[in-house]
Design a protein around this motif. Structure first.
Motif, PDB file in Angstrom:
ATOM      1  N   GLY A  98       0.710  -1.156  -0.049  1.00 23.71           N
ATOM      2  CA  GLY A  98      -0.006   0.097   0.160  1.00 23.71           C
ATOM      3  C   GLY A  98       0.547   1.521  -0.093  1.00 23.71           C
ATOM      4  N   LEU A  99       2.051   1.179   0.396  1.00 26.10           N
ATOM      5  CA  LEU A  99       3.006   2.349   0.170  1.00 26.10           C
ATOM      6  C   LEU A  99       3.004   2.906  -1.208  1.00 26.10           C
ATOM      7  CD1 LEU A  99       5.920   1.488   2.519  1.00 26.10           C
ATOM      8  CD2 LEU A  99       3.977   2.754   3.107  1.00 26.10           C
ATOM      9  N   THR A 100       2.833   4.354  -1.327  1.00 25.64           N
ATOM     10  CA  THR A 100       3.035   4.872  -2.478  1.00 25.64           C
ATOM     11  C   THR A 100       4.113   5.833  -2.701  1.00 25.64           C
ATOM     12  OG1 THR A 100       0.478   4.944  -2.727  1.00 25.64           O
ATOM     13  CG2 THR A 100       1.614   6.150  -4.198  1.00 25.64           C
ATOM     14  N   PHE A 101       4.949   5.615  -3.565  1.00 22.98           N
ATOM     15  CA  PHE A 101       6.178   6.691  -3.684  1.00 22.98           C
ATOM     16  C   PHE A 101       6.622   6.769  -5.283  1.00 22.98           C
ATOM     17  CE2 PHE A 101       7.121   2.614  -1.967  1.00 22.98           C
ATOM     18  CZ  PHE A 101       8.011   1.891  -3.151  1.00 22.98           C
ATOM     19  N   MET A 102       7.596   7.765  -5.361  1.00 29.74           N
ATOM     20  CA  MET A 102       8.302   7.847  -6.742  1.00 29.74           C
ATOM     21  C   MET A 102       9.288   6.987  -7.094  1.00 29.74           C
ATOM     22  SD  MET A 102       6.494  10.295  -8.242  1.00 29.74           S
ATOM     23  CE  MET A 102       7.817  11.102  -9.575  1.00 29.74           C
ATOM     24  N   GLN A 103       9.550   6.430  -8.178  1.00 26.92           N
ATOM     25  CA  GLN A 103      10.712   5.827  -8.812  1.00 26.92           C
ATOM     26  C   GLN A 103      10.959   6.266  -9.939  1.00 26.92           C
ATOM     27  OE1 GLN A 103      11.930   2.085  -6.693  1.00 26.92           O
ATOM     28  NE2 GLN A 103      11.465   4.441  -5.706  1.00 26.92           N
ATOM     29  N   SER A 104      12.593   6.215 -10.408  1.00 26.03           N
ATOM     30  CA  SER A 104      13.119   6.319 -11.632  1.00 26.03           C
ATOM     31  C   SER A 104      13.164   5.437 -12.378  1.00 26.03           C
ATOM     32  CB  SER A 104      14.417   6.957 -11.323  1.00 26.03           C
ATOM     33  OG  SER A 104      14.281   8.157 -10.694  1.00 26.03           O
ATOM     34  N   TRP A 105      12.992   4.093 -11.738  1.00 28.37           N
ATOM     35  CA  TRP A 105      13.445   2.846 -12.759  1.00 28.37           C
ATOM     36  C   TRP A 105      12.808   1.533 -11.881  1.00 28.37           C
ATOM     37  CZ3 TRP A 105      16.142  -1.716 -12.227  1.00 28.37           C
ATOM     38  CH2 TRP A 105      16.379  -2.300 -13.355  1.00 28.37           C
ATOM     39  N   TYR A 106      12.384   0.529 -12.605  1.00 27.43           N
ATOM     40  CA  TYR A 106      12.014  -0.684 -11.690  1.00 27.43           C
ATOM     41  C   TYR A 106      12.269  -1.720 -12.857  1.00 27.43           C
ATOM     42  CZ  TYR A 106       8.774  -4.034  -9.518  1.00 27.43           C
ATOM     43  OH  TYR A 106       8.135  -5.201  -8.887  1.00 27.43           O
ATOM     44  N   TRP A 107      12.815  -2.812 -12.267  1.00 28.19           N
ATOM     45  CA  TRP A 107      13.208  -3.875 -13.060  1.00 28.19           C
ATOM     46  C   TRP A 107      12.218  -4.690 -13.832  1.00 28.19           C
ATOM     47  CZ3 TRP A 107      11.508  -8.918 -12.814  1.00 28.19           C
ATOM     48  CH2 TRP A 107      10.782  -9.159 -11.841  1.00 28.19           C
ATOM     49  N   ASP A 108      10.960  -4.398 -13.579  1.00 28.96           N
ATOM     50  CA  ASP A 108       9.971  -5.109 -14.321  1.00 28.96           C
ATOM     51  C   ASP A 108       9.051  -4.178 -15.254  1.00 28.96           C
ATOM     52  OD1 ASP A 108       8.559  -7.606 -15.120  1.00 28.96           O
ATOM     53  OD2 ASP A 108       7.098  -7.430 -13.449  1.00 28.96           O
ATOM     54  N   LEU A 109       9.631  -3.067 -15.688  1.00 28.79           N
ATOM     55  CA  LEU A 109       8.946  -2.164 -16.625  1.00 28.79           C
ATOM     56  C   LEU A 109       8.888  -2.939 -17.922  1.00 28.79           C
ATOM     57  CD1 LEU A 109      10.708   1.135 -15.524  1.00 28.79           C
ATOM     58  CD2 LEU A 109       8.421   0.410 -15.216  1.00 28.79           C
ATOM     59  N   ASP A 110       9.821  -3.289 -18.519  1.00 34.65           N
ATOM     60  CA  ASP A 110       9.680  -4.176 -19.858  1.00 34.65           C
ATOM     61  C   ASP A 110      10.839  -4.925 -20.249  1.00 34.65           C
ATOM     62  OD1 ASP A 110      12.312  -2.734 -20.288  1.00 34.65           O
ATOM     63  OD2 ASP A 110      11.109  -0.857 -20.951  1.00 34.65           O
ATOM     64  N   ASP A 111      11.022  -5.750 -21.277  1.00 35.85           N
ATOM     65  CA  ASP A 111      11.814  -6.644 -21.540  1.00 35.85           C
ATOM     66  C   ASP A 111      13.191  -6.329 -21.736  1.00 35.85           C
ATOM     67  OD1 ASP A 111       9.965  -8.395 -22.088  1.00 35.85           O
ATOM     68  OD2 ASP A 111      10.026  -8.216 -24.465  1.00 35.85           O
TER      69      ASP A 111
END
Length: 399
Positions: A268-281
């Motif tokens: 439930g925590l909500t926050f900003m991120q610049s990158w995430y490992w599961d965005l695309d291939d």
């Protein structure tokens, strides 16, 4: 005895000269961060491994010299960080220092790099002052700053009628900067701040701070802390049952923090991120390479470090020199298109701009695989994700 003394003097002279000799034979850069303290998980050894990946992927050499990587732990102490930076710049011939983690150390090295006409790139130090009143033509801030992490979240909460706030703030430059940026956003959006407390770095017991926050009756408790301190505070907040009566806002949160907390606490925590490992291939393939080396997925700080080292080395190669001014010019002129961002640019004040993501932590039931922790709530375009140029007081302009 005289011969032995003479031999000893020769040995000491050789040892003193050795770093300079190595610097002449190699192209030297450094990664300085918290390797063993409260921020070791969000940067630390993982960031060093990411730096090695960046150097390997670049080809291991630039300007005809092999790239040498220096590594040090500043222990979150300004004097220690400054001493290391002086040695690297003055004795080891380092042309650029990366990462830094601690904002107090970062602000000090910003001044040193300018005085030495060397480059410093901040990948995990988040004080907004680094590209505001403390900006420098020799400094670049790659991952997000406190303004970017705090303002969007405060605006979102006020839109949801969560409009009164209490701060638990890290008692040094990082926390002060984050609280100041968040307070400004709250006031401008029509919210109120009902109180605040300062927590020392590496605090084990947050009970008194949490009791004060609970007693304030604020709708939102803002944890202006990060790393191991954030994990400890949220675990103890869970024990105090602060939520759901009060919303727990965590502007500076990383994938490593969620992993340390576990989804039972962090969901439930909500926050900003610049990158995430599961965005695309592409991000998944890159993260898999890092996982094979470290046994964990990288966070956005660590991938920002990879991106900054690659872009810096490419600028050195393009400029054909290690001169700080020429390299900074080449970095500003070239777009950043890599696994970290598809549309990045380096602004005159040193702020790197790119699209960011508002993300929410999944529940245990929503998570299907290991490290499947976050889901994208919204994509924030670069123009909205970062403070406008000049708004923080920096007067630098592109030559």
């Amino acid at each position: 005895m005289i011969r032995r003394m003479f031999a000893l003097c020769l040995l000491l002279a050789f040892a003193a000269a050795a770093p300079a000799a190595r610097g002449a034979e190699s192209f030297t850069i450094g990664v300085m961060n918290d390797q063993s303290g409260p921020y070791a998980d969000l940067a630390g050894p993982g960031s060093v491994e990411m730096a090695r990946m960046a150097i390997e992927d670049f080809g291991g050499a630039v300007l005809g010299k092999p790239i040498e990587l220096l590594v040090a732990d500043h222990q979150n102490k300004v004097d220690v960080g400054l001493a290391i930076a002086r040695q690297w710049y003055d004795e080891r011939g380092a042309r650029a220092i990366f990462d830094i983690t601690n904002s107090g150390v970062a602000l000090a090295i910003q001044d040193l790099a300018k005085a030495r006409d060397r480059i410093v790139i901040f990948d995990s130090a988040s004080s907004s002052d680094l590209t505001a009143k403390a900006c420098s033509p020799n400094g670049v801030q790659w991952n997000a700053d406190n303004w970017s992490n705090g303002v969007a979240l405060m605006r979102l909460l006020i839109q949801q009628k969560l409009d009164s706030f209490f701060f638990i703030t890290a008692d040094y430059a990082f926390g002060a900067s984050l609280e100041a940026d968040a307070r400004d956003a709250i006031v401008k959006a029509g919210g109120t701040v009902v109180g605040a407390v300062r927590s020392p770095l590496n605090t084990a017991d947050f009970s008194s701070f949490l009791i004060a926050a609970q007693a304030s009756k604020a709708k939102v408790i803002v944890f202006a802390i990060t790393g191991a301190d954030l994990s400890n505070a949220l675990k103890q907040a869970n024990e105090f049952n602060l939520a759901p009566a009060q919303y727990l806002a965590t502007p500076i949160t990383y994938l490593s923090d969620v992993n340390a907390l576990g989804l039972d606490v962090a969901h439930g925590l909500t926050f900003m991120q610049s990158w995430y490992w599961d965005l695309d291939d592409q991000t998944r393939a890159f993260a898999k390479r890092f996982y094979a080396r470290r046994g964990r997925m990288p966070n956005d700080n660590q991938v920002a470090l990879y991106s900054s080292i690659r872009h810096y080395l490419e600028a050195v190669a393009k400029a054909g020199t290690d001169d700080a001014g020429a390299v900074m010019k080449a970095m500003r002129e070239a777009p950043i298109h890599d696994v970290f961002t598809a549309n990045g640019t380096v602004r005159a004040d040193g702020r790197v701009l790119y699209d960011r993501y508002l993300m929410k932590v999944k529940t245990p039931a929503e998570s299907k695989t290991p490290w499947d922790y976050l889901t994208v709530v919204d994509k924030i375009p670069a123009a909205d994700a970062f403070r406008p140029p000049g708004a923080g007081g920096c007067t630098l302009t592109t030559p």
